[in-house]
Scaffold this active site. Structure first.
Site, PDB file in Angstrom:
ATOM      1  N   VAL A 179      43.923  65.459  77.766  1.00 37.24           N
ATOM      2  CA  VAL A 179      43.456  66.734  77.233  1.00 37.24           C
ATOM      3  C   VAL A 179      43.542  67.854  78.290  1.00 37.24           C
ATOM      4  O   VAL A 179      43.458  69.036  77.965  1.00 37.24           O
ATOM      5  CB  VAL A 179      42.028  66.556  76.658  1.00 37.24           C
ATOM      6  CG1 VAL A 179      40.972  66.800  77.711  1.00 37.24           C
ATOM      7  CG2 VAL A 179      41.829  67.438  75.444  1.00 37.24           C
ATOM      8  N   LYS A 180      43.780  67.476  79.551  1.00 41.20           N
ATOM      9  CA  LYS A 180      43.863  68.466  80.634  1.00 41.20           C
ATOM     10  C   LYS A 180      45.273  69.086  80.684  1.00 41.20           C
ATOM     11  O   LYS A 180      46.120  68.741  79.882  1.00 41.20           O
ATOM     12  CB  LYS A 180      43.480  67.812  81.964  1.00 41.20           C
ATOM     13  CG  LYS A 180      42.109  67.094  81.928  1.00 41.20           C
ATOM     14  CD  LYS A 180      40.940  68.046  81.789  1.00 41.20           C
ATOM     15  CE  LYS A 180      39.624  67.402  81.399  1.00 41.20           C
ATOM     16  NZ  LYS A 180      39.036  66.507  82.364  1.00 41.20           N
TER      17      LYS A 180
END
Ligand SMILES: *Cc1c(COP(=O)(O)O)cnc(C)c1O
Length: 370
Positions: A179-180
């Site tokens: 998700v980064k």
């Protein structure tokens, strides 16, 4: 459901991983070195140490500082629990600092008020991707002889007064969770200009052993020493190949995230919806998250989820988690700004692959109920 965040993987990423899988070194090989060099360059520092997660990066940073029982470390109140769990791993005590209204970044003045003779470090969290006020934090850290650690798990690719994330603290921790901004599946890194820290970080990632298996093989040696207690926090070579491939696209992705933020900002201008405030100092926001304050958040959350918008709440202030409450008691009175923000924050979809069309759906759904 339009998710709040999502990785971007293309054929060049897949080819990079493929090539390593067919090579001699699946872990701690040349791709780890190459990824570390590329990361250090991105952050404008001498050294990067790649590890198995952002959490491992934070733990390694605390170990490199020698945090132990009786030591206190000041941490932003609104963050993911890993930001302060790393202090607990070392048997230290996390002491939260309140955030600033609007930006929701650590309030340097509040951090300074919480310093005691036991304080050893400050962990500043670049919440949502916006850099903290590092000049103010550095001044406080120097005056009180504290280490300054940046939890930059949201902010690789950001900059503060022209200086990139990675170069703004004694050690800077990144996460490469999907998700980064860039991903290695699971992964993380610590960036530093301090040779001594870099050496300790490398040892800590490999059981506290002073050489790697590859170094011994290349030198035809078998002898090694374990000089302190470390962990297996290593990252594999194929993960690092993915990371190097992803890192090449970071600048474009940051630009796209900023474009998405501009569109949201335009749509919510002069409405009751209040986006995260921007700091007054010169900076580039990396927009890991797009956070808004909204009235009646819990009902809005349900309504948006029903409409297929994958909104989320980042974060429950860490001191509110039952584990922390059991250990440190009810601390809600101590953090009025975090408490107020927590009632109304919600994160909207933000990732480079979010199409204009999908973003318009999000905007219309948010506006419709407000
Ligand atoms: C993601 C994240 C971490 C932990 O990173 P992992 O790679 O998931 O272990 C730590 N701090 C913050 C602020 C994060 O968002």
């Amino acid at each position: 459901m339009i998710p709040y965040g999502r990785q971007t993987i293309d054929h060049s990423d897949i080819a990079a991983v493929d090539a390593v899988l067919a090579s001699d070194w699946l872990t701690t090989g040349p791709n780890v070195d190459a990824f570390e060099k590329a990361l250090a360059k991105t952050g404008g520092v001498q050294d990067a140490v790649a590890v198995s997660s952002g959490t491992a990066a934070l733990h390694a940073a605390m170990a490199a500082l020698g945090i132990g029982p009786g030591d206190e470390v000041i941490v932003s109140a609104i963050t993911f629990a890993a930001s302060s769990n790393c202090v607990l791993y070392q048997k230290g005590t996390p002491v939260f600092a309140d955030v600033q209204e609007g930006t929701l970044l650590i309030d340097p003045a509040d951090a300074e008020r919480r310093i005691t003779p036991k304080t050893k470090a400050i962990i500043a969290v670049d919440y949502a991707g916006q850099p903290c006020d590092y000049d103010a934090l550095r001044e406080i850290a120097d005056e009180h002889r504290l280490a300054l650690v940046s939890d930059a798990c949201h902010s690789i690719g950001s900059s503060y007064k022209g200086r990139p994330a990675g170069s703004l603290a004694d050690m800077t921790c990144f996460s490469f969770h999907p998700v980064k901004h860039i991903t290695t599946g699971e992964g993380g890194a610590i960036l530093t200009d301090n040779e001594e820290y870099a050496c300790r970080l490398r040892r800590f990632r490999n059981h506290g052993i002073n050489t790697t298996a590859r170094q011994r093989e290349e030198n035809g040696a078998w002898y090694y020493e374990m000089t302190e207690l470390g962990f297996n926090y290593r990252i594999t070579d194929f993960q690092c190949a993915l990371g190097t491939s992803q890192l090449k696209k970071l600048d474009g992705w940051i630009a796209r995230r900023n474009e998405i933020a501009r569109q949201y900002g335009k749509a919510f201008f002069n409405t009751p919806i209040c986006p995260q405030g921007r700091a007054s100092y010169d900076h580039v926001h990396a927009y890991h998250l797009y956070v808004i304050c909204i009235k009646d958040r819990d009902n809005q959350f349900r309504r948006l989820r029903m409409a297929g918008i994958g909104v989320n709440v980042h974060y429950i202030p860490v001191y509110r988690h039952p584990f922390y409450q059991k250990q440190f008691g009810d601390q809600t009175q101590k953090y009025p700004v975090a408490e107020k923000a927590f009632q109304s924050i919600i994160s909207l979809p933000m990732y480079p692959g979010l199409s204009n069309e999908a973003q318009n759906t999000v905007i219309q759904s948010v506006l419709h109920g407000n």
